[in-house]
Write a protein that holds these residues in place. Sequence first.
Motif, PDB file in Angstrom:
ATOM      1  N   GLU A 104      25.517 -36.362 -28.839  1.00  0.00           N
ATOM      2  CA  GLU A 104      24.564 -37.597 -28.363  1.00  0.00           C
ATOM      3  C   GLU A 104      23.228 -37.172 -28.506  1.00  0.00           C
ATOM      4  N   HIS A 105      22.686 -35.906 -28.777  1.00  0.00           N
ATOM      5  CA  HIS A 105      21.457 -35.370 -28.840  1.00  0.00           C
ATOM      6  C   HIS A 105      21.225 -34.713 -30.254  1.00  0.00           C
ATOM      7  N   ALA A 106      22.045 -35.147 -31.405  1.00  0.00           N
ATOM      8  CA  ALA A 106      21.941 -34.404 -32.573  1.00  0.00           C
ATOM      9  C   ALA A 106      20.576 -34.832 -33.334  1.00  0.00           C
ATOM     10  N   LEU A 107      20.263 -36.116 -33.273  1.00  0.00           N
ATOM     11  CA  LEU A 107      19.209 -36.479 -34.055  1.00  0.00           C
ATOM     12  C   LEU A 107      17.774 -35.934 -33.376  1.00  0.00           C
ATOM     13  N   LYS A 108      17.788 -35.900 -32.249  1.00  0.00           N
ATOM     14  CA  LYS A 108      16.549 -35.364 -31.651  1.00  0.00           C
ATOM     15  C   LYS A 108      16.538 -33.888 -31.782  1.00  0.00           C
ATOM     16  N   SER A 109      17.507 -33.235 -31.573  1.00  0.00           N
ATOM     17  CA  SER A 109      17.352 -31.803 -31.717  1.00  0.00           C
ATOM     18  C   SER A 109      17.306 -31.533 -33.178  1.00  0.00           C
ATOM     19  N   LEU A 110      17.887 -31.951 -33.981  1.00  0.00           N
ATOM     20  CA  LEU A 110      17.662 -31.685 -35.620  1.00  0.00           C
ATOM     21  C   LEU A 110      16.326 -32.146 -35.873  1.00  0.00           C
ATOM     22  N   THR A 111      15.655 -33.257 -35.435  1.00  0.00           N
ATOM     23  CA  THR A 111      14.295 -33.522 -35.843  1.00  0.00           C
ATOM     24  C   THR A 111      13.374 -32.330 -35.481  1.00  0.00           C
ATOM     25  N   ILE A 112      13.374 -32.088 -34.222  1.00  0.00           N
ATOM     26  CA  ILE A 112      12.660 -30.874 -33.735  1.00  0.00           C
ATOM     27  C   ILE A 112      12.828 -29.458 -34.618  1.00  0.00           C
ATOM     28  N   ALA A 113      14.185 -29.378 -35.186  1.00  0.00           N
ATOM     29  CA  ALA A 113      14.321 -28.275 -36.021  1.00  0.00           C
ATOM     30  C   ALA A 113      13.619 -28.664 -37.392  1.00  0.00           C
ATOM     31  N   VAL A 114      13.723 -29.737 -37.694  1.00  0.00           N
ATOM     32  CA  VAL A 114      12.928 -30.144 -39.220  1.00  0.00           C
ATOM     33  C   VAL A 114      11.546 -29.846 -38.778  1.00  0.00           C
ATOM     34  N   ASP A 115      10.744 -30.546 -37.763  1.00  0.00           N
ATOM     35  CA  ASP A 115       9.632 -30.413 -37.584  1.00  0.00           C
ATOM     36  C   ASP A 115       9.126 -28.944 -37.491  1.00  0.00           C
ATOM     37  N   ASN A 116       9.680 -27.961 -37.294  1.00  0.00           N
ATOM     38  CA  ASN A 116       9.589 -26.544 -37.035  1.00  0.00           C
ATOM     39  C   ASN A 116       9.639 -25.783 -38.178  1.00  0.00           C
ATOM     40  N   GLU A 117      10.344 -26.422 -39.169  1.00  0.00           N
ATOM     41  CA  GLU A 117      10.580 -25.811 -40.751  1.00  0.00           C
ATOM     42  C   GLU A 117       9.284 -25.219 -41.115  1.00  0.00           C
ATOM     43  N   GLY A 118       9.603 -23.793 -41.375  1.00  0.00           N
ATOM     44  CA  GLY A 118       8.122 -23.121 -41.960  1.00  0.00           C
ATOM     45  C   GLY A 118       7.339 -22.488 -40.896  1.00  0.00           C
ATOM     46  N   THR A 119       7.492 -22.688 -39.742  1.00  0.00           N
ATOM     47  CA  THR A 119       6.766 -22.445 -38.722  1.00  0.00           C
ATOM     48  C   THR A 119       7.148 -20.642 -38.642  1.00  0.00           C
ATOM     49  N   VAL A 120       6.047 -19.843 -38.386  1.00  0.00           N
ATOM     50  CA  VAL A 120       6.317 -18.620 -38.104  1.00  0.00           C
ATOM     51  C   VAL A 120       5.833 -17.949 -36.814  1.00  0.00           C
ATOM     52  N   SER A 121       6.639 -17.207 -36.097  1.00  0.00           N
ATOM     53  CA  SER A 121       6.371 -16.911 -34.750  1.00  0.00           C
ATOM     54  C   SER A 121       5.428 -15.634 -34.861  1.00  0.00           C
ATOM     55  N   LYS A 122       3.976 -15.660 -34.562  1.00  0.00           N
ATOM     56  CA  LYS A 122       3.333 -14.522 -34.489  1.00  0.00           C
ATOM     57  C   LYS A 122       3.352 -13.595 -33.132  1.00  0.00           C
ATOM     58  N   GLY A 123       3.440 -12.410 -33.180  1.00  0.00           N
ATOM     59  CA  GLY A 123       3.522 -11.537 -32.028  1.00  0.00           C
ATOM     60  C   GLY A 123       2.298 -11.095 -31.647  1.00  0.00           C
ATOM     61  N   LYS A 124       2.244 -10.115 -30.779  1.00  0.00           N
ATOM     62  CA  LYS A 124       1.133  -9.502 -30.114  1.00  0.00           C
ATOM     63  C   LYS A 124       0.323  -8.894 -31.409  1.00  0.00           C
ATOM     64  N   ALA A 125      -0.949  -8.996 -31.562  1.00  0.00           N
ATOM     65  CA  ALA A 125      -1.794  -8.377 -32.571  1.00  0.00           C
ATOM     66  C   ALA A 125      -1.505  -9.050 -33.919  1.00  0.00           C
ATOM     67  N   GLY A 126      -0.892 -10.234 -33.907  1.00  0.00           N
ATOM     68  CA  GLY A 126      -0.899 -10.889 -35.284  1.00  0.00           C
ATOM     69  C   GLY A 126       0.565 -10.424 -36.160  1.00  0.00           C
ATOM     70  N   THR A 127       1.163  -9.514 -35.579  1.00  0.00           N
ATOM     71  CA  THR A 127       2.317  -9.063 -36.147  1.00  0.00           C
ATOM     72  C   THR A 127       3.332 -10.261 -36.522  1.00  0.00           C
ATOM     73  N   LYS A 143      26.774 -40.611 -39.233  1.00  0.00           N
ATOM     74  CA  LYS A 143      26.144 -40.839 -40.465  1.00  0.00           C
ATOM     75  C   LYS A 143      25.153 -41.500 -40.317  1.00  0.00           C
ATOM     76  N   ALA A 144      24.802 -42.518 -39.450  1.00  0.00           N
ATOM     77  CA  ALA A 144      23.595 -43.197 -39.218  1.00  0.00           C
ATOM     78  C   ALA A 144      22.503 -42.282 -38.812  1.00  0.00           C
ATOM     79  N   ASP A 145      22.837 -41.629 -38.033  1.00  0.00           N
ATOM     80  CA  ASP A 145      21.657 -40.555 -37.461  1.00  0.00           C
ATOM     81  C   ASP A 145      21.355 -39.337 -38.642  1.00  0.00           C
ATOM     82  N   ALA A 146      22.288 -39.093 -39.654  1.00  0.00           N
ATOM     83  CA  ALA A 146      21.990 -38.452 -40.644  1.00  0.00           C
ATOM     84  C   ALA A 146      21.262 -38.880 -41.648  1.00  0.00           C
ATOM     85  N   ARG A 147      21.449 -40.151 -42.153  1.00  0.00           N
ATOM     86  CA  ARG A 147      20.482 -41.037 -42.658  1.00  0.00           C
ATOM     87  C   ARG A 147      18.970 -40.887 -42.151  1.00  0.00           C
ATOM     88  N   LYS A 148      18.802 -41.244 -40.935  1.00  0.00           N
ATOM     89  CA  LYS A 148      17.588 -41.216 -40.379  1.00  0.00           C
ATOM     90  C   LYS A 148      16.865 -39.855 -40.498  1.00  0.00           C
TER      91      LYS A 148
END
Length: 333
Positions: free
Chosen positions: A226-249, A280-285
């Motif tokens: 039921e939440h696949a489209l929203k969950s995976l949209t967030i994952a796609v939006d976060n693609e390529g982001t890098v978590s930065k820890g303390k002191a920029g490590t 499949k409809a949500d996969a296309r979206k």
Amino acid sequence: MNYKFEETTDEKNGKYLIIKGCEDSCRQLVIPESDSNLVPVRIIGNHAFSSRDDLVEVAIPNSVHTILGFAFHNCGNLKKISLTDSVTEYLDGGTRQCESLEEIEVFLENGNNYIIRRILEDNDRRLTFRMHMPDGEALLVFPGFNYDFVENTMARTIQFAIEGTGYAYRECVKSDQIGFREYDNLFSKVSADDKGTAEMIAMARILAPYELSEDARIAYEKWLLEHALKSLTIAVDNEGTVSKGKAGTNTGANIGTFDDYLRDTQEHTAFYLERKLITKADARKLAHIAADRGITAIVSMLMDYAETDSDVEKSGDEGVTNRKDDNILELDF
């Protein structure tokens, strides 16, 4: 590695070592079982590795039975700790203020849940526990929670309330057992409170279904669908982001945690596609969204899935399938 040890002796353990720290910089710390003279390491000392920014992963051997106070306190980039249930004493603050900590991997060789419960008691942040048992593996995500203190001026008292489901989930871990059914029964609460953590819990239980009942599996899969489209949209939006820890490590490097698996958008998407937990409809979206972000590998995966010849597709209603050719809903018996 240049470790610092203190040698001591008692009637119960004989001669043994307390590890007091390490003078070398180290990203992946493997605490030794003994020194060069084969004297075993039994204790991790007070503040032994506290406030270190270099540590990302720590492995503790089964020779260690005690972790003293604030042993890894304030290690801002520490993501993962591996240890065994040989630890029978864990003092407060051992992993407190480890803001990047994601996963604890525990090898339950003696059936002792003590270290799991103590680390959970010591942390109010979200944590994943990967548990290796003689008869299987469990992957459990424990949500975070907050204490909210409110002054009652009329009664002249300070009252507190707990925000979030993390405390209730922690209560599923007893000294003698882990209540897997009790854990699964809390899902309706966390899914209303924190959908991001709910997705993690559902995926983890399906990936490692230790003592997972059929009813709980169906509930998890239905929610994910039921939440696949929203969950995976967030994952796609976060693609390529890098978590930065303390002191920029850079703490985004993959060291094999469950969070790393989720951050890999292809792996994350493949989980849904392999189990047919997205229509499949949500996969296309989602393919169109991924195309807009320029993530061609995800687009290809989604379009291949959406264009398969299978004529049966899951829907959000339990026991119902949707026929591709006529769009008529038919009940499964």
